[in-house]
Motif scaffolding. Structure first.
Motif, mmCIF file in Angstrom:
data_model
loop_
_atom_site.group_PDB
_atom_site.id
_atom_site.type_symbol
_atom_site.label_atom_id
_atom_site.label_comp_id
_atom_site.label_asym_id
_atom_site.label_seq_id
_atom_site.Cartn_x
_atom_site.Cartn_y
_atom_site.Cartn_z
ATOM 1 N N LEU A 23 0.732 -1.168 -0.054
ATOM 2 C CA LEU A 23 0.104 -0.088 0.100
ATOM 3 C C LEU A 23 0.911 1.110 0.008
ATOM 4 O O LEU A 23 0.468 2.338 -0.698
ATOM 5 C CB LEU A 23 -0.754 -0.139 1.363
ATOM 6 N N THR A 24 2.007 1.271 0.746
ATOM 7 C CA THR A 24 2.995 2.202 0.715
ATOM 8 C C THR A 24 3.478 2.789 -0.330
ATOM 9 O O THR A 24 3.563 3.784 -0.979
ATOM 10 C CB THR A 24 3.824 2.075 1.916
ATOM 11 N N ALA A 27 0.688 3.963 -2.927
ATOM 12 C CA ALA A 27 0.434 5.159 -2.691
ATOM 13 C C ALA A 27 1.486 6.360 -3.061
ATOM 14 O O ALA A 27 1.344 7.249 -3.586
ATOM 15 C CB ALA A 27 0.058 5.496 -1.090
ATOM 16 N N GLN A 30 1.702 6.253 -7.137
ATOM 17 C CA GLN A 30 0.600 6.933 -7.540
ATOM 18 C C GLN A 30 0.636 8.535 -7.335
ATOM 19 O O GLN A 30 -0.060 9.680 -7.941
ATOM 20 C CB GLN A 30 -0.810 6.473 -6.992
ATOM 21 N N THR A 31 1.086 8.848 -6.252
ATOM 22 C CA THR A 31 1.361 10.455 -5.743
ATOM 23 C C THR A 31 2.393 11.147 -6.533
ATOM 24 O O THR A 31 2.239 11.950 -7.297
ATOM 25 C CB THR A 31 1.589 10.632 -4.389
ATOM 26 N N LEU A 63 -3.104 6.238 -13.127
ATOM 27 C CA LEU A 63 -2.992 5.659 -11.433
ATOM 28 C C LEU A 63 -3.711 4.131 -11.744
ATOM 29 O O LEU A 63 -3.531 3.241 -11.148
ATOM 30 C CB LEU A 63 -3.992 6.489 -10.687
ATOM 31 N N CYS A 121 -8.686 1.610 0.931
ATOM 32 C CA CYS A 121 -7.092 2.492 0.950
ATOM 33 C C CYS A 121 -7.219 3.329 -0.411
ATOM 34 O O CYS A 121 -6.576 4.370 -0.677
ATOM 35 C CB CYS A 121 -6.051 1.717 1.076
ATOM 36 N N GLU A 122 -7.595 2.586 -1.630
ATOM 37 C CA GLU A 122 -7.413 3.134 -2.799
ATOM 38 C C GLU A 122 -8.314 4.325 -2.924
ATOM 39 O O GLU A 122 -7.961 5.329 -3.582
ATOM 40 C CB GLU A 122 -7.685 2.162 -4.026
ATOM 41 N N VAL A 124 -9.073 6.163 -0.480
ATOM 42 C CA VAL A 124 -8.450 7.386 0.397
ATOM 43 C C VAL A 124 -7.360 7.924 -0.197
ATOM 44 O O VAL A 124 -7.197 9.143 -0.288
ATOM 45 C CB VAL A 124 -7.940 6.624 1.438
ATOM 46 N N ILE A 125 -6.720 7.051 -1.255
ATOM 47 C CA ILE A 125 -5.589 7.665 -1.927
ATOM 48 C C ILE A 125 -6.085 8.801 -2.852
ATOM 49 O O ILE A 125 -5.431 9.786 -3.310
ATOM 50 C CB ILE A 125 -4.569 6.738 -2.376
ATOM 51 N N PHE A 128 -7.223 11.806 -1.340
ATOM 52 C CA PHE A 128 -5.948 12.682 -0.945
ATOM 53 C C PHE A 128 -5.490 13.384 -2.346
ATOM 54 O O PHE A 128 -4.943 14.541 -2.088
ATOM 55 C CB PHE A 128 -4.924 11.870 -0.415
ATOM 56 N N LEU A 129 -5.352 12.631 -3.328
ATOM 57 C CA LEU A 129 -4.934 13.345 -4.647
ATOM 58 C C LEU A 129 -5.718 14.345 -5.112
ATOM 59 O O LEU A 129 -5.253 15.378 -5.570
ATOM 60 C CB LEU A 129 -4.574 12.186 -5.704
#
Length: 247
Positions: A23-24, A27, A30-31, A63, A121-122, A124-125, A128-129
């Motif tokens: 996950l880290t 993320a 993708q960021t 992404l 989590c995806e 959430v990511i 965030f983006l």
């Protein structure tokens, strides 16, 4: 109940740290790809087109490709936890005096939990983006409804989080359970020298399903296949034929 919980925790502990690392990494990649988009746009267009829609920015960042790769890697991680390769996974599980079909159910539950967390989590990511996007975009070119509308205008976002599409929402839930079942069936059969091709089929269904059309039938068909895979996985394990042969 304690012995079943012990088996469940075996699968959770064996995959949890790898899951967090995956996950880290997802993320971070993708960021990084998302933050490069304004620079790429600036190089190829004039300044008046620098700020494109958030869904177009996310789509252009690639992404979905990162999500797909991470999804496949997660599947490998979850399958490896139950496979008997260099270690003695099958022997350890048999020492717990739990039937193999019950072991399958514990891994089914653990894997389903991991897939659900991965999906969440995806989301959430992505959210965030979107917030990063808003920090760089002038207020006069977006409205308060822009982020919500992005999930309606973009296929990937709409498939990931169907806000008002009941068919897609139900389909996603079924997919999560189907991936949990097929990824638990794979090591179950691998410990017996067999291959669970249903996992390959289910993985392809999920990845290709994001590009499905708008009709309810097109969206529902992959869900029907997923239900059949869940039923097939449970039927093959709950019969107990393999356990009786090994007893």
């Amino acid at each position: 109940m304690k012995k079943y919980l012990s088996v469940f925790m075996i699968y959770v502990r064996s995959s949890f740290y790898k899951f967090v690392l995956l996950l880290t990494a997802m993320a971070a990649v993708q960021t990084a790809l998302f933050l490069r988009m304004p620079e790429k746009i600036h190089k190829h267009t004039n300044m008046t087109h620098k700020f494109m829609g958030v869904e177009e920015t996310l789509q252009g960042s690639g992404l979905f490709i990162v999500f797909g790769v991470a999804f496949v890697l997660l599947t490998v991680i979850l399958c490896y936890a139950g496979c008997e390769l260099s270690g003695k996974q099958g022997y350890t599980l048999r020492r717990l005096r739990i039937k193999e079909n019950k072991v399958f159910l514990m891994q089914f539950s653990a894997n389903t939990m991991f897939y659900a967390m991965f999906w969440f989590c995806e989301i959430v990511i992505i959210r965030f983006l979107m917030q990063l996007y808003l920090k760089d975009v002038p207020e006069e070119i977006y409205t308060n409804q822009m982020l919500m509308l992005s999930f309606y205008r973009n296929d990937f976002l709409g498939a990931l989080l169907p806000l008002s599409d009941t068919v897609n929402l139900v389909r996603n839930i079924i997919w999560i359970f189907a991936m949990g079942a097929s990824s638990a069936l794979f090591p179950y059969l691998q410990r017996r020298g067999k291959i669970a091709f249903s996992l390959l089929i289910m993985t392809a269904i999920v990845l290709v399903g994001f590009a499905a059309g708008d009709s309810a039938g097109t969206k529902a068909l992959p869900a029907v296949w997923a239900v059949l895979i869940i039923i097939s996985s449970l039927w093959r394990t709950m019969r107990g034929d393999y356990d009786e042969k090994e007893a």
